[in-house]
Design a protein around this motif. Structure first.
Motif, short mmCIF file in Angstrom:
data_model
loop_
_atom_site.label_atom_id
_atom_site.label_comp_id
_atom_site.label_asym_id
_atom_site.label_seq_id
_atom_site.Cartn_x
_atom_site.Cartn_y
_atom_site.Cartn_z
N PHE A 14 69.03 -38.91 -0.19
CA PHE A 14 69.16 -40.24 -0.54
C PHE A 14 70.02 -40.98 0.30
O PHE A 14 71.11 -40.49 0.89
CB PHE A 14 69.71 -40.15 -2.00
N ALA A 23 70.44 -34.05 -1.69
CA ALA A 23 70.58 -33.43 -2.96
C ALA A 23 69.80 -32.16 -3.04
O ALA A 23 70.12 -31.14 -3.76
CB ALA A 23 69.57 -34.38 -3.89
N PRO A 42 75.47 -26.34 -11.94
CA PRO A 42 76.51 -27.42 -12.25
C PRO A 42 75.86 -28.73 -12.00
O PRO A 42 74.95 -28.98 -11.24
CB PRO A 42 77.44 -27.07 -11.36
N SER A 43 76.54 -29.94 -12.74
CA SER A 43 76.19 -31.21 -12.43
C SER A 43 75.98 -31.62 -11.05
O SER A 43 76.91 -31.12 -10.35
CB SER A 43 77.28 -31.87 -13.45
N SER A 45 73.90 -30.44 -8.78
CA SER A 45 73.42 -29.44 -7.96
C SER A 45 71.90 -29.60 -7.59
O SER A 45 71.52 -28.80 -6.78
CB SER A 45 73.53 -27.96 -8.74
N THR A 49 66.55 -33.48 -9.47
CA THR A 49 65.68 -33.78 -8.32
C THR A 49 64.66 -33.02 -8.13
O THR A 49 63.49 -33.24 -7.67
CB THR A 49 66.70 -34.03 -6.96
N GLU A 170 66.51 -31.10 -19.72
CA GLU A 170 67.73 -30.91 -20.58
C GLU A 170 66.99 -31.10 -21.87
O GLU A 170 67.57 -32.04 -22.81
CB GLU A 170 68.71 -32.10 -20.40
N1 LIG Z 1 68.50 -42.00 -6.77
C1 LIG Z 1 69.53 -41.30 -6.14
N2 LIG Z 1 70.49 -42.10 -5.21
C2 LIG Z 1 71.40 -41.56 -4.67
N3 LIG Z 1 71.92 -40.17 -4.70
C3 LIG Z 1 71.22 -39.44 -5.85
C4 LIG Z 1 70.08 -40.12 -6.43
N4 LIG Z 1 69.54 -39.20 -7.55
C5 LIG Z 1 70.36 -37.94 -7.32
N5 LIG Z 1 71.27 -38.32 -6.29
C6 LIG Z 1 72.45 -37.33 -5.85
O1 LIG Z 1 71.73 -36.06 -5.66
C7 LIG Z 1 72.47 -34.87 -6.10
C8 LIG Z 1 71.81 -34.12 -6.98
O2 LIG Z 1 71.59 -34.99 -8.30
P1 LIG Z 1 70.56 -34.31 -9.45
O3 LIG Z 1 70.70 -35.51 -10.36
O4 LIG Z 1 69.52 -33.91 -8.95
O5 LIG Z 1 71.72 -33.12 -10.00
P2 LIG Z 1 71.43 -32.34 -11.26
O6 LIG Z 1 71.89 -31.19 -11.16
O7 LIG Z 1 70.35 -32.71 -12.05
O8 LIG Z 1 72.96 -33.15 -12.07
P3 LIG Z 1 72.84 -33.21 -13.68
O9 LIG Z 1 73.08 -31.95 -14.23
O10 LIG Z 1 74.53 -33.99 -13.64
O11 LIG Z 1 71.73 -34.08 -14.11
C9 LIG Z 1 73.76 -35.60 -6.81
O12 LIG Z 1 74.68 -35.70 -5.61
C10 LIG Z 1 73.40 -36.97 -6.84
O13 LIG Z 1 74.37 -37.99 -7.08
#
Ligand SMILES: Nc1ncnc2c1ncn2[C@@H]1O[C@H](COP(=O)(O)OP(=O)(O)OP(=O)(O)O)[C@@H](O)[C@H]1O
Length: 246
Positions: A14, A23, A42-43, A45, A49, A170
């Motif tokens: 992104f 991501a 983890p959050s 990770s 995406t 989730e």
């Molecule tokens: N639309 C976006 N714009 C910018 N950065 C993004 C965007 N979507 C995700 N990211 C970044 O990409 C990375 C992965 O995000 P993602 O939401 O896929 O993680 P996740 O494992 O699903 O987290 P969570 O468990 O907190 O939902 C993170 O650093 C997030 O900040």
């Protein structure tokens, strides 16, 4: 085991230049018919995406996603939208229901989008509400239902068009532990078939026991796979159950 979905070398970032955030840094994933596959980590990770990319919602910067032998990111937008309607059911974390519509109307939406006859759509929606144990709530507006009931409406809506891939982001995050477990146990028992795969992103270790395989993500990569065994323990009787709705 027969492959239903294959993602190869998926890269997603992104932003651009200094603000560029990776991501996903080259992820490979294979899902098989008849399994429940979890993606955990983890959050931040990259789980959501990855889920968005394999379900045709978010375009990757690099890599391919093949579903039922079709490269989905090479399709035209309209064809991809049709493909998603017919093959992929997505249950969002916050349900994405229309609170003032009845539960039946909410569940019918994918069928209306497929331009199916109104009465037939409502009838099929009611059938899936029965399957999810919500027959008595068919005519209530969704805002009158509890969180667990709304989750089941969202699941009924995701399966009403008989998708091959059922994806949950989730699913238990907004539910108490026992309700979450009951819903996932129910989904596995009644909605997993040998013609379908169920993919679940979750933080919730209380529901890990329902997975056949668990993919662990860390910092945009798949780190490890845990195999819980019991592949292809999909219930044949549920295929019959779905056929009855036709
Ligand atoms: N639309 C976006 N714009 C910018 N950065 C993004 C965007 N979507 C995700 N990211 C970044 O990409 C990375 C992965 O995000 P993602 O939401 O896929 O993680 P996740 O494992 O699903 O987290 P969570 O468990 O907190 O939902 C993170 O650093 C997030 O900040």
């Amino acid at each position: 085991m027969k492959t239903i979905l294959e993602a190869k070398n998926i890269v997603k970032y992104f932003g651009s230049d200094e603000s560029k955030t990776y991501a996903l840094k080259g992820v490979n994933l294979t899902a098989y018919y008849g399994e429940v596959l979890y993606i955990v980590g983890p959050s931040g990770s990259g789980k959501t995406t990855l889920l968005s990319i394999i379900s045709g919602i978010l375009r990757p910067n690099e890599g391919t996603v093949t579903v039922k032998d079709k490269n989905i990111w090479q399709m035209k937008d309209d064809d991809l939208a049709d493909f998603r309607l017919n093959h992929i059911g997505f249950v969002f974390q916050d349900y994405h229901l229309f609170p003032k519509l009845t539960t039946t109307e909410n569940v019918s939406i994918p069928l209306f989008l497929k331009r199916q006859n109104w009465d037939k759509s409502l009838k099929e929606a009611k059938y899936y509400l029965e399957v999810m144990g919500l027959g008595s709530k068919a005519d209530l507006p969704v805002y009158k239902l509890s969180g667990g009931e709304q989750q089941r409406v969202a699941i009924a809506r995701a399966v009403v068009s008989k998708p091959d891939i059922l994806i949950f982001d989730e699913p238990t995050a907004s539910l108490d532990g026992e309700t979450g477990r009951q819903i996932i146990a129910f989904v596995k028992e009644h909605l997993l078939t040998q013609e379908r795969t169920i993919i679940i992103v979750t933080h919730d270790s209380r529901i890990f026991e329902f997975a056949n395989r668990i993919l662990h993500m860390e910092d945009g990569k798949l780190k490890q796979t845990t195999d819980n065994g019991n592949h292809l323990d999909a219930q044949k009787c549920d295929i019959k159950l779905e056929a009855e709705a036709q």
